[in-house]
Design a protein around this motif. Structure first.
Motif, PDB file in Angstrom:
ATOM      1  N   ILE A 125      44.975  39.610  41.673  1.00  0.00           N
ATOM      2  CA  ILE A 125      45.729  38.545  41.118  1.00  0.00           C
ATOM      3  C   ILE A 125      44.581  37.218  40.891  1.00  0.00           C
ATOM      4  N   GLN A 126      43.810  36.907  41.722  1.00  0.00           N
ATOM      5  CA  GLN A 126      42.741  36.040  41.590  1.00  0.00           C
ATOM      6  C   GLN A 126      41.823  36.295  40.377  1.00  0.00           C
ATOM      7  N   ASN A 177      43.931  35.131  37.300  1.00  0.00           N
ATOM      8  CA  ASN A 177      44.224  33.799  37.433  1.00  0.00           C
ATOM      9  C   ASN A 177      43.606  33.028  36.510  1.00  0.00           C
ATOM     10  N   PRO A 178      43.841  31.786  36.000  1.00  0.00           N
ATOM     11  CA  PRO A 178      45.158  31.113  36.405  1.00  0.00           C
ATOM     12  C   PRO A 178      46.598  31.808  35.756  1.00  0.00           C
ATOM     13  N   MET A 179      47.565  32.062  36.448  1.00  0.00           N
ATOM     14  CA  MET A 179      48.568  32.659  35.605  1.00  0.00           C
ATOM     15  C   MET A 179      49.151  31.530  34.811  1.00  0.00           C
ATOM     16  N   TYR A 185      55.678  34.643  38.540  1.00  0.00           N
ATOM     17  CA  TYR A 185      55.469  36.076  38.741  1.00  0.00           C
ATOM     18  C   TYR A 185      55.985  36.151  40.240  1.00  0.00           C
TER      19      TYR A 185
END
Length: 132
Positions: free
Chosen positions: A45-46, A49-51, A58
């Motif tokens: 996820i990192q 990122n940034p989402m 999410y």
């Protein structure tokens, strides 16, 4: 729209990026659905990122130990998913996607159907229809 991205390994950054950049639209909801063997998605996820750059909300969910394809389909129905995305973990010598058991069982499941798109790093089952 809701998109499920099945996470089979934390090494799926190329597949996740492909889905987020070319398949998911702004204001979509993405459900990262990790297999029980994947303990943590923090690094993945990192890495993507940034989402906020993708304009999505999410969630991270996990399939239960001993899951089967019916559990995955039930989850898709519960979140009213429009597409399921599965990373391509292996390719043939000629560069074609090699379908693993999980992908095959989803594509052949009786209670779900849709259009299949094969990308560079992901297989997408979209415009889902649930028959169950």
């Amino acid at each position: 729209m809701t998109t499920i991205i099945i996470i089979k390994s934390v090494d799926q950054e190329p597949a996740v990026r492909e889905v987020l950049e070319s398949v998911v639209d702004g204001d979509d909801t993405v459900c990262f659905l990790r297999l029980p063997t994947v303990r943590c998605l923090g690094a993945l996820i990192q890495a993507v990122n940034p989402m906020i750059n993708y304009g999505i909300d999410y969630s991270i969910n996990c399939l239960p130990e001993g899951y089967d394809t019916a559990d995955l389909v039930e989850f898709a129905i519960d979140v009213d998913a429009n597409r399921i995305c599965i990373g391509i973990s292996e390719k043939t010598l000629t560069g074609k996607a090699r379908i693993d058991d999980l992908t095959q069982s989803i594509l052949l499941h009786d209670d779900i159907s849709g259009d299949v798109i094969v990308g560079d790093n992901a297989i997408i089952l979209e415009e889902l229809d649930y028959d169950g």
